[in-house]
Design an enzyme around this catalytic site. Structure first.
Site, short mmCIF file in Angstrom:
data_model
loop_
_atom_site.label_atom_id
_atom_site.label_comp_id
_atom_site.label_asym_id
_atom_site.label_seq_id
_atom_site.Cartn_x
_atom_site.Cartn_y
_atom_site.Cartn_z
N GLU A 84 0.84 -1.21 0.00
CA GLU A 84 0.00 0.00 0.00
C GLU A 84 0.87 1.25 0.00
O GLU A 84 1.73 1.42 0.88
CB GLU A 84 -0.91 0.00 1.24
CG GLU A 84 -1.88 1.18 1.25
CD GLU A 84 -2.84 1.15 2.44
OE1 GLU A 84 -3.21 0.05 2.91
OE2 GLU A 84 -3.22 2.24 2.88
N LYS A 279 -6.79 -0.67 11.74
CA LYS A 279 -6.29 -1.14 10.45
C LYS A 279 -5.01 -0.38 10.08
O LYS A 279 -4.03 -0.95 9.61
CB LYS A 279 -7.37 -0.95 9.38
CG LYS A 279 -7.03 -1.52 8.01
CD LYS A 279 -6.27 -0.56 7.13
CE LYS A 279 -5.98 -1.17 5.78
NZ LYS A 279 -5.09 -0.37 4.96
N ASP A 295 4.30 -14.46 11.34
CA ASP A 295 2.94 -14.77 10.90
C ASP A 295 2.02 -13.57 11.17
O ASP A 295 1.54 -13.40 12.29
CB ASP A 295 2.48 -16.02 11.67
CG ASP A 295 1.10 -16.49 11.27
OD1 ASP A 295 0.37 -15.73 10.61
OD2 ASP A 295 0.76 -17.63 11.63
N HIS A 392 -2.22 10.69 0.28
CA HIS A 392 -2.62 9.48 -0.45
C HIS A 392 -2.68 9.73 -1.94
O HIS A 392 -2.25 8.93 -2.73
CB HIS A 392 -4.02 9.05 0.01
CG HIS A 392 -3.96 8.06 1.11
ND1 HIS A 392 -5.01 7.26 1.45
CD2 HIS A 392 -2.97 7.72 1.96
CE1 HIS A 392 -4.67 6.48 2.45
NE2 HIS A 392 -3.44 6.75 2.77
#
Ligand code: MEV
Length: 452
Positions: A84, A279, A295, A392
């Site tokens: 991202e 998130k 992991d 962004h």
């Protein structure tokens, strides 16, 4: 698409050819492109192939670093693997910001891991409870060989409890064990111990004279570690006098701190915001976890459950403003390893550890939590000042330009243009189309005037 049996037995070339002929109009081109991502060194490729099953090629992800991470007085460049855009840039911006304000601090609060044997036992709980110490001794004895190395490293089985779960389901009980697995994530170690506990229990129960026929035959449902490790916990924080925060474009430090604290209050109390907030934290944590061969699914699953530990899903970060001091912190569980698994096998994971100065598991937990905090600081800072889209969209614009194969001069001109216009896929396409059509028209009319 046809079903196939024995796919896993085919050679890699055969697997690729079968798939190409199933899905592509141009199987040769399909195969060629997939193969173009094979590693030139056959031994390295073999290593990658063997990490998983039915491997056809390699899937590339960007491996970047965040420099200037000052953590507990030591400077780190932290490797991150993430697709991202803006995430690494945001963490880097935060790291630089806190570099001149005392840096990040972190500490590990505890490192216990959990595993369970779930079983059904039709009998008198008190009978089992009374004899449990004896059974526990046997379980520890029978796992002594498995735990020998771990005990030498300072870890092993910390405790085993008998848990009565019959309020959930008749005859349902657990052995709930706690482990210390030192620098390994410990999944194999824990699962091996648990399966041995289950075997020991069955053998032991079968010969208990005071047990009824049914009591001699417990039914093991499953033995498995838990990815919920609320006692494998790390905390990272930053703090400075509000005045030292400086100004944020139009906004003064006091307003910034006020809005920041309110944004955290919202993320603590509103589940919709909390999910996005967390998130963003995992944008940072996962990228470090992935770069270091750990992991990330386990770390995320655990973190989200921890975020809901009081029954309501909340932000993993907190903020306080007291006596003129701005303090911002994260408390997050994560089970990480620096030995075993991929950590010694993947060449880039080995490099990631080299970049980090070969941390032990506790230090890696602190580094990952710090990057989660840095990420969250950058996100909330953008949200309460310029808005998230500004940063962004700059990265998004670059991706769209790449999509349309923009030349260097088109890219430079587009960046200039979108300083004053809203970026969208169609806006970029229309702009490039316009320029390209104009250039084409000029070429057709014989003009040699420069175009973008
Ligand atoms: C985007 O991947 C993550 C953010 O939405 C996180 C946040 O809103 O805090 C920017």
């Amino acid at each position: 698409m046809q079903a196939i049996s024995g796919y896993s037995k085919l050679s890699k070339e055969q697997k690729l050819a079968w798939l190409a002929h199933q899905v592509s109009d141009n199987p040769e081109a399909f195969i060629e492109e997939m193969k173009s991502y094979w590693h030139a060194d056959r031994a390295v490729q073999k290593l990658f192939d063997e990490f998983s099953e039915n491997t056809l090629t390699n899937f590339y992800m960007p491996f970047g670093i965040v420099p200037n991470v000052l953590l507990n007085g030591e400077l780190y460049a932290v490797p991150m693997v993430i697709e991202e855009s803006s995430v690494v840039a945001a963490a880097a911006q935060s790291a630089k910001f806190w570099l001149t304000r005392g840096g990040f601090k972190a500490k590990v609060l505890s490192t216990k891991k959990i595993g369970q044997v779930h079983f059904l036992w039709e009998g008198d709980f008190l009978k089992l409870d009374v004899l449990f110490d004896e059974l526990k001794e046997k379980m520890l004895d029978n796992t002594a060989l498995i735990t020998k190395n771990m005990r030498q490293r300072g870890g092993g089985i910390l405790d085993i409890e008998l848990v009565n779960m019959t309020h959930i389901e008749p005859h349902y009980y657990q052995f709930k064990a706690t482990f210390e697995t030192c620098d390994s994530m410990g999944a194999n170690f824990i699962n091996t111990c648990l399966e041995e506990f289950a075997r020991t229990f069955k053998q032991w129960a079968a010969v208990q004279e005071g047990f009824t026929e049914k009591e001699r035959q417990p039914m093991i449902i499953m033995s498995i570690l838990s990815n919920y490790t609320p006692e494998c916990l790390v905390q990272a924080w930053v703090e400075c006098p509000i005045a030292d925060l400086g100004n944020f474009e139009e906004m003064d430090a006091a307003t910034f701190a006020f809005k920041f604290e309110k944004a955290l209050m919202i993320a603590k109390n509103d589940v919709y915001r909390a999910t996005t907030h967390n998130k963003g934290i995992f944008n940072g944590i996962d990228a470090v976890v992935l770069a270091t061969g750990n992991d990330f699914r386990a770390v995320e699953a655990c973190g989200h459950v921890y975020a809901a530990r009081d029954g309501k899903y909340r932000s993993l970060t907190d903020c306080s403003i007291e006596e003129g001091i701005f303090r911002f912190w994260i408390t997050v569980p994560m089970a990480l390893g620096t030995v075993g698994g991929l950590t010694n096998l993947h060449p880039l994971v080995r490099r990631a550890f080299e970049i980090l100065g070969h941390p032990n598991a506790a230090k890696l937990m602190q580094i990952a939590a710090t990057i989660g905090l840095a990420q969250n600081f950058a996100a909330v800072k953008s949200l309460i000042t310029s808005g998230i889209q500004k940063g962004h969209m700059k990265m998004h614009l670059m991706n769209i330009l790449k999509h349309f194969d923009a030349t260097e001069s088109e890219t430079a001109a587009a960046i200039e243009h979108f300083k004053h216009h809203v970026v969208s896929f169609s806006a970029v396409r229309d702009l490039l189309d316009g320029w390209r059509e104009a250039a084409e028209a000029k070429r057709n009319s014989g003009s040699d005037a420069a175009s973008v």
